[in-house]
Design a protein around this motif. Structure first.
Motif, PDB file in Angstrom:
ATOM      1  N   LEU A 435     -43.995  10.983 -52.820  1.00  0.00           N
ATOM      2  CA  LEU A 435     -42.573  11.037 -53.158  1.00  0.00           C
ATOM      3  C   LEU A 435     -41.933  12.368 -52.792  1.00  0.00           C
ATOM      4  O   LEU A 435     -40.780  12.410 -52.356  1.00  0.00           O
ATOM      5  N   TYR A 436     -42.660  13.477 -52.964  1.00  0.00           N
ATOM      6  CA  TYR A 436     -42.070  14.798 -52.753  1.00  0.00           C
ATOM      7  C   TYR A 436     -42.343  15.324 -51.349  1.00  0.00           C
ATOM      8  O   TYR A 436     -42.205  16.508 -51.088  1.00  0.00           O
ATOM      9  N   ALA A 437     -42.729  14.423 -50.466  1.00  0.00           N
ATOM     10  CA  ALA A 437     -42.897  14.713 -49.048  1.00  0.00           C
ATOM     11  C   ALA A 437     -42.215  13.586 -48.283  1.00  0.00           C
ATOM     12  O   ALA A 437     -41.521  12.755 -48.867  1.00  0.00           O
ATOM     13  N   VAL A 438     -42.392  13.568 -46.966  1.00  0.00           N
ATOM     14  CA  VAL A 438     -41.896  12.458 -46.163  1.00  0.00           C
ATOM     15  C   VAL A 438     -43.033  11.452 -46.024  1.00  0.00           C
ATOM     16  O   VAL A 438     -44.102  11.795 -45.508  1.00  0.00           O
ATOM     17  N   PRO A 439     -42.841  10.215 -46.478  1.00  0.00           N
ATOM     18  CA  PRO A 439     -43.948   9.248 -46.432  1.00  0.00           C
ATOM     19  C   PRO A 439     -44.181   8.699 -45.035  1.00  0.00           C
ATOM     20  O   PRO A 439     -43.240   8.390 -44.301  1.00  0.00           O
ATOM     21  N   GLN A 440     -45.456   8.590 -44.676  1.00  0.00           N
ATOM     22  CA  GLN A 440     -45.872   7.868 -43.473  1.00  0.00           C
ATOM     23  C   GLN A 440     -46.639   6.627 -43.924  1.00  0.00           C
ATOM     24  O   GLN A 440     -47.697   6.749 -44.551  1.00  0.00           O
ATOM     25  N   VAL A 441     -46.123   5.461 -43.613  1.00  0.00           N
ATOM     26  CA  VAL A 441     -46.744   4.202 -44.016  1.00  0.00           C
ATOM     27  C   VAL A 441     -47.628   3.699 -42.896  1.00  0.00           C
ATOM     28  O   VAL A 441     -47.253   3.746 -41.720  1.00  0.00           O
ATOM     29  N   SER A 442     -48.831   3.201 -43.247  1.00  0.00           N
ATOM     30  CA  SER A 442     -49.753   2.703 -42.225  1.00  0.00           C
ATOM     31  C   SER A 442     -50.524   1.500 -42.741  1.00  0.00           C
ATOM     32  O   SER A 442     -51.750   1.515 -42.842  1.00  0.00           O
ATOM     33  N   VAL A 443     -49.782   0.444 -43.089  1.00  0.00           N
ATOM     34  CA  VAL A 443     -50.368  -0.861 -43.383  1.00  0.00           C
ATOM     35  C   VAL A 443     -49.724  -1.872 -42.444  1.00  0.00           C
ATOM     36  O   VAL A 443     -48.690  -1.595 -41.833  1.00  0.00           O
ATOM     37  N   ARG A 444     -50.333  -3.034 -42.316  1.00  0.00           N
ATOM     38  CA  ARG A 444     -49.767  -4.056 -41.439  1.00  0.00           C
ATOM     39  C   ARG A 444     -48.588  -4.721 -42.148  1.00  0.00           C
ATOM     40  O   ARG A 444     -48.750  -5.661 -42.928  1.00  0.00           O
ATOM     41  N   LEU A 445     -47.409  -4.219 -41.863  1.00  0.00           N
ATOM     42  CA  LEU A 445     -46.210  -4.702 -42.532  1.00  0.00           C
ATOM     43  C   LEU A 445     -45.965  -6.172 -42.238  1.00  0.00           C
ATOM     44  O   LEU A 445     -45.451  -6.913 -43.088  1.00  0.00           O
ATOM     45  N   ALA A 461     -36.987   2.595 -50.668  1.00  0.00           N
ATOM     46  CA  ALA A 461     -35.583   2.658 -51.061  1.00  0.00           C
ATOM     47  C   ALA A 461     -35.369   3.739 -52.125  1.00  0.00           C
ATOM     48  O   ALA A 461     -34.368   4.471 -52.095  1.00  0.00           O
ATOM     49  N   PHE A 462     -36.300   3.834 -53.078  1.00  0.00           N
ATOM     50  CA  PHE A 462     -36.224   4.895 -54.085  1.00  0.00           C
ATOM     51  C   PHE A 462     -36.247   6.263 -53.408  1.00  0.00           C
ATOM     52  O   PHE A 462     -35.450   7.149 -53.735  1.00  0.00           O
ATOM     53  N   TRP A 463     -37.160   6.422 -52.448  1.00  0.00           N
ATOM     54  CA  TRP A 463     -37.267   7.704 -51.751  1.00  0.00           C
ATOM     55  C   TRP A 463     -35.968   8.039 -51.029  1.00  0.00           C
ATOM     56  O   TRP A 463     -35.487   9.165 -51.100  1.00  0.00           O
ATOM     57  N   ARG A 464     -35.374   7.073 -50.352  1.00  0.00           N
ATOM     58  CA  ARG A 464     -34.128   7.333 -49.625  1.00  0.00           C
ATOM     59  C   ARG A 464     -33.001   7.689 -50.574  1.00  0.00           C
ATOM     60  O   ARG A 464     -32.186   8.573 -50.293  1.00  0.00           O
ATOM     61  N   ARG A 465     -32.962   7.026 -51.724  1.00  0.00           N
ATOM     62  CA  ARG A 465     -31.897   7.301 -52.693  1.00  0.00           C
ATOM     63  C   ARG A 465     -31.959   8.737 -53.187  1.00  0.00           C
ATOM     64  O   ARG A 465     -30.922   9.385 -53.378  1.00  0.00           O
ATOM     65  N   TYR A 466     -33.173   9.241 -53.383  1.00  0.00           N
ATOM     66  CA  TYR A 466     -33.328  10.574 -53.964  1.00  0.00           C
ATOM     67  C   TYR A 466     -33.859  11.600 -52.955  1.00  0.00           C
ATOM     68  O   TYR A 466     -34.327  12.671 -53.362  1.00  0.00           O
ATOM     69  N   ALA A 467     -33.772  11.320 -51.665  1.00  0.00           N
ATOM     70  CA  ALA A 467     -34.407  12.176 -50.659  1.00  0.00           C
ATOM     71  C   ALA A 467     -33.960  13.628 -50.758  1.00  0.00           C
ATOM     72  O   ALA A 467     -34.785  14.554 -50.668  1.00  0.00           O
ATOM     73  N   GLU A 468     -32.673  13.877 -50.937  1.00  0.00           N
ATOM     74  CA  GLU A 468     -32.204  15.261 -50.990  1.00  0.00           C
ATOM     75  C   GLU A 468     -32.782  15.996 -52.186  1.00  0.00           C
ATOM     76  O   GLU A 468     -33.066  17.198 -52.107  1.00  0.00           O
ATOM     77  N   VAL A 469     -32.950  15.296 -53.297  1.00  0.00           N
ATOM     78  CA  VAL A 469     -33.560  15.919 -54.476  1.00  0.00           C
ATOM     79  C   VAL A 469     -35.045  16.158 -54.226  1.00  0.00           C
ATOM     80  O   VAL A 469     -35.571  17.254 -54.469  1.00  0.00           O
ATOM     81  N   LEU A 470     -35.730  15.137 -53.714  1.00  0.00           N
ATOM     82  CA  LEU A 470     -37.176  15.218 -53.535  1.00  0.00           C
ATOM     83  C   LEU A 470     -37.582  16.264 -52.510  1.00  0.00           C
ATOM     84  O   LEU A 470     -38.588  16.963 -52.685  1.00  0.00           O
ATOM     85  N   LEU A 471     -36.811  16.396 -51.421  1.00  0.00           N
ATOM     86  CA  LEU A 471     -37.185  17.319 -50.357  1.00  0.00           C
ATOM     87  C   LEU A 471     -36.585  18.701 -50.528  1.00  0.00           C
ATOM     88  O   LEU A 471     -37.221  19.705 -50.180  1.00  0.00           O
ATOM     89  N   ASP A 472     -35.364  18.773 -51.020  1.00  0.00           N
ATOM     90  CA  ASP A 472     -34.638  20.049 -51.028  1.00  0.00           C
ATOM     91  C   ASP A 472     -34.390  20.611 -52.414  1.00  0.00           C
ATOM     92  O   ASP A 472     -33.928  21.743 -52.556  1.00  0.00           O
TER      93      ASP A 472
END
Length: 576
Positions: A435-445, A461-472
């Motif tokens: 959550l507090y980094a940029v996620p890299q997903v690697s499953v067969r979507l 979607a949660f990560w995108r909503r709070y990205a500025e808080v989580l990263l900055d």
């Protein structure tokens, strides 16, 4: 160079002085120290009057120390004795010469970083007899050469590491917006069993889920299936699986994603065409990987690496490269480590220069641990945690450790994978670790169950909503020896707090942070929060799949409260 198999007198008096709150001593005859103030910090310049390995010690009273953080310390004893660990090599592609000694309140008793262009050896630990903590630096210098050490104390671990990182980082590679979007990687999902059609289908799903970068990992190139890395070296597409790599890249671009391809440019396998002409420039073999390693000190080797990478990006329209296995250059460290680091720096400078001529500030370069320290920020802007498949705790710790020394980079998780038959909660824990980094997903979507697709969609979607808080946002992580059991990020009136270990208490202030997200990244059925200021709030609770499981109004008085939050679920706390 000093023979580190021979014991060095660690606590000899030496030529002693002070640097901030630390005692500093030169333990080698030819080392000369000069100390100056730099704001609240001290700078120690270490000069060599003769050509030798300079040995320097910095030490402080042990006091109330509980732990020592350094970039390679994951899982180690927090406070080692001076005889337990021995000397460790650090350099451009091997960690970083940084460390902080801290107390139980997370205050730094001694923080040290060395800025040196030549490789170093470091050592640290507690003196049983003196009740002091020492940090030793051994750097080989030519006569008249020097390096600098910054000494800090008194602030928090996070603030101190941030100050040391900013001091160490010179001319960082710009970070484009794409570097700060979730990524899809083909490695754990397909390994080398990739084709243009499969990868494009996965990219289509990833784009729909909000991913902005596709990382095409090992397997796209000719001879990829030759066994181990014996086919590495040609760096041209496999004619059957990627008959038109440029068209595949264009198709991914049409989905609104950037395309980054894997390359291991120092690897030279006997099954490659390049082996016939370049083997003489790769005298060392790594038998477990079935390949040789190009020696970056050789002009021909560097020219081939740079030309291969630049041509690949230019010919197929790539947005950048995932540059892997640079740390294998260390096979040459025992016959000229100082020359090796200089050659690696020259190679990376020429490589990034050539790629930036094509892509400018939008260039994407992924580097992974252990070569993700401040010295490498000139050459990379996606800094990824080292491989830890399905190990959520390791991913959490490694991303936090990288971020501590890269406050302005895009810190990426190791590729996130989980068992296709795992529970939704287990899958969610993997995403929550990043959550507090940029996620890299690697499953067969394309093959996910409905439940796992819900989990992936919910947490991206949660990560995108709070990205500025989580990263900055301003982060509060406790002490490193706690392995970041709770992490809080705040920005303005927003906060995200994640509990990673059962029984830990999450701080909540619904008055100053009226938009607060509480994440239960454990298998417990509730979370204890410590409320700072009384407030009447709305509690909206969701499970790991994002399904609402409860919502009500509550009055939270100051102090502890136990809130029902499902395992791997969340609770949004907003004004009533």
């Amino acid at each position: 160079m000093t023979d580190f198999a021979v014991e060095v007198p660690l606590w000899a008096p030496g030529n002693a002085g002070t640097a901030g709150n630390a005692a500093v001593a030169a333990l080698s005859d030819g080392a000369v120290l000069d100390v100056r103030k730099d704001g609240d910090a001290a700078i120690v310049r270490v000069m060599a009057s003769t050509s030798e390995t300079t040995l320097v010690r910095l030490d402080v009273p042990l006091g109330s120390a509980v732990g020592y953080w350094h970039p390679g310390g994951e899982g180690e004893q927090p406070l080692p004795a001076d005889w337990q660990r021995g000397w460790r090599p650090v350099g451009l592609v091997r960690s970083a010469p940084v460390g902080v000694l801290y107390d139980g309140a997370g205050r730094v008793l001694l923080g040290v970083a060395a800025h040196t262009t030549t490789p170093a050896h470091v050592r640290f630990g507690v003196s049983e007899t003196l009740a002091r903590y020492g940090i030793w630096l051994a750097v080989e210098l030519a006569a008249g050469a020097s390096y600098e050490v910054r000494v800090e104390s008194g602030d928090t671990v996070g603030a101190t590491l941030g100050a040391l990182a900013r001091w160490l980082t010179r001319d960082p590679l710009p970070v484009p917006a794409a570097a700060r979007t979730p990524a899809y990687s083909t490695w754990y999902s397909y390994h080398r069993d990739v084709t243009a059609e499969r990868v494009t289908a996965e990219a289509r799903e990833a784009s729909a889920l909000g991913c902005g970068v596709l990382l095409l990992d090992d397997g796209w190139q000719r001879n990829a299936l030759a066994g181990g890395y014996s086919g590495c070296g040609d760096w041209v597409p496999d004619a059957e699986r990627f008959g038109d790599l440029g068209a595949h890249v264009a198709a991914v671009h049409d989905l609104g994603m950037r395309h980054v391809a894997w390359i291991a440019p120092l690897m030279l396998g006997p099954n490659s065409s390049a082996y016939r002409t370049l083997a003489g420039n790769a005298p060392r073999e790594v038998s477990r990987l079935s390949c040789r390693i190009l020696d970056p000190r050789r002009d021909t080797a560097r020219e081939y690496v740079v030309d291969s990478c630049v041509s690949l990006v230019d010919r197929y329209g790539l947005d950048g490269l995932k540059v892997d296995f640079l740390d294998l250059a260390s096979v040459y460290a025992d016959d000229g480590g100082d020359e090796l680091d200089a050659a690696l720096a020259l190679l990376c400078t020429e490589l990034v220069g050539g790629l930036r001529a094509l892509r400018g500030d939008e260039l994407l370069i992924e580097l992974r641990q252990p070569y993700a320290g401040p010295a490498m920020r000139r050459f990379g802007n996606l800094l990824r945690a080292g491989d830890c498949p399905a190990d959520a705790a390791a991913n959490r710790v490694r991303t936090r450790d990288i971020a501590a020394l890269a406050p302005d980079a895009a810190v990426h998780s190791d590729m996130l994978m989980w068992d296709p038959a795992a529970s939704p909660e287990s899958a969610a824990h993997q995403l929550q670790s990043a959550l507090y980094a940029v996620p890299q997903v690697s499953v067969r979507l394309t093959a996910q169950s409905a439940a796992h697709r819900d989990v992936t969609a919910t947490w991206l979607a949660f990560w995108r909503r709070y990205a500025e808080v989580l990263l900055d946002g301003e982060r509060h992580t406790g002490t490193p020896d706690d392995r970041y059991a709770t992490v809080t990020a705040t920005a303005g009136d927003r906060a995200v707090t994640t509990v990673y270990a059962p029984g830990r208490t999450a701080p909540v202030d619904p008055v100053s942070r009226p938009d607060t997200a509480l994440v239960n990244a454990t298998d417990a059925a509730d979370v204890v929060v410590d409320v700072a200021t009384a407030a009447t709030v709305r509690l909206d609770v969701s499970d790991a799949r994002g399904r609402a499981v409860g919502g009500h109004t509550a009055h939270l008085s100051p102090g502890p409260h136990r809130l029902a939050v499902p395992p791997a679920g969340s609770c949004l706390i907003t004004p009533a």
